[in-house]
Design an enzyme around this catalytic site. Sequence first.
Site, PDB file in Angstrom:
ATOM      1  NE  ARG A  28      -1.266   2.582   2.829  1.00  0.00           N
ATOM      2  CZ  ARG A  28      -0.810   3.724   3.317  1.00  0.00           C
ATOM      3  NH1 ARG A  28      -0.750   4.816   2.549  1.00  0.00           N
ATOM      4  NH2 ARG A  28      -0.377   3.816   4.571  1.00  0.00           N
ATOM      5  CG  ASP A  29       3.214   4.440   2.877  1.00  0.00           C
ATOM      6  OD1 ASP A  29       2.644   5.400   2.332  1.00  0.00           O
ATOM      7  OD2 ASP A  29       4.218   4.579   3.595  1.00  0.00           O
ATOM      8  CG  HIS A 221       4.544   4.917   8.895  1.00  0.00           C
ATOM      9  ND1 HIS A 221       3.943   3.902   8.183  1.00  0.00           N
ATOM     10  CD2 HIS A 221       5.028   5.791   7.979  1.00  0.00           C
ATOM     11  CE1 HIS A 221       4.068   4.153   6.884  1.00  0.00           C
ATOM     12  NE2 HIS A 221       4.723   5.297   6.740  1.00  0.00           N
ATOM     13  CG  HIS A 223       8.831   7.606   5.112  1.00  0.00           C
ATOM     14  ND1 HIS A 223       8.524   7.556   3.778  1.00  0.00           N
ATOM     15  CD2 HIS A 223       7.685   7.273   5.766  1.00  0.00           C
ATOM     16  CE1 HIS A 223       7.250   7.213   3.620  1.00  0.00           C
ATOM     17  NE2 HIS A 223       6.727   7.041   4.820  1.00  0.00           N
ATOM     18  CB  CYS A 254       7.148  11.550   1.664  1.00  0.00           C
ATOM     19  SG  CYS A 254       5.996  12.928   1.852  1.00  0.00           S
ATOM     20  CG  ASN A 263       7.559   3.411   3.659  1.00  0.00           C
ATOM     21  OD1 ASN A 263       6.962   3.970   4.571  1.00  0.00           O
ATOM     22  ND2 ASN A 263       7.079   3.398   2.419  1.00  0.00           N
TER      23      ASN A 263
END
Length: 327
Positions: A28-29, A221, A223, A254, A263
């Site tokens: 997903r991300d 979470h 990065h 991002c 990530n």
Amino acid sequence: MTATVPAPQVIREDGLPARVTVFEVGPRDGLQAETDIIPAAVKIQLCRRLYAAGSRDLEVTSFVPPTWIPQLADAEQVVSGLEVPAGARAVGLVPNLRGLQRAIDAGIREVSVVVSATESFAKANLNTTRAGAIDLAVEVIAAATAQGIPVRGYVSMAFGDPWEGSVDTDAVTEAARALHEAGARKIAISDTIGVATPGHTIAVIEEALDAGIPVEAIALHLHDTYGQSLANVHAALRLGVAEFDASVGGLGRCPYAKGATGNLATEDLVWMLHGLGIETGLDLEALAATTLWLSRIRTVRPASNVARAFAAAGLDTPEPAQEVTPA
């Protein structure tokens, strides 16, 4: 696997959790932020490989309008092709009640929601105000909970914002507390642009704890823009945090942070955790093989240090019986 690849030496450290949940966000991300659009068949195979590698906590897609994120326009198709192992999770991110209903109709039985610690990101990414995003998330949590569907929450831009710079910790805790009080089972405090350092990580988590959010409800979470993610994980482990988001191969970045490298890579995280003697239930070689498989399909170099090291050591990545290739 035919090659003998390295393994971390296990040196346990007192005071750390015995087991950690690695919440996999690559499908997903990770994929939503990459520029290429991966075919649904490849995404399904990716999820299948992650489950086979031991992942039991997997965010598989997002039910946002296709015009927002064309990379995930095939959410229903992907979910329909999944075979979720017993005891495993298949989580779908939803932006609102319409997205929640799409997820339910597709067969998803756990969802996630996103709020922002800053006004700028709420406007740019969520198309609302910071308060409006919280109101939407609370509405989704209430509707999902009424149908027995657990909800996971993200607080984006918790450590820094590309437009506003530093972020008021009170705004982070306010958003996290709102999600927790509404019924979200886990709150992922998110370093969306990868600027956090260990001291900063400790300060934000301690503020959340002081605000009444139990450590069991907190996830992180991260990065890895400035290469601080693993140091930040270690700092959070010392506070008792036992759930961390990661993306296989370091997929994702991002779009609002120039130079963001994606990530935290799942296999890099697992290498460190296993070296600390912390159980994850994940097969490190299978994760690296999955990264190398997907990188070969996408013709890109993997961001993960562990995957590159394993490849150099001769990790074999046999093709599955029914390999999938981009359409």
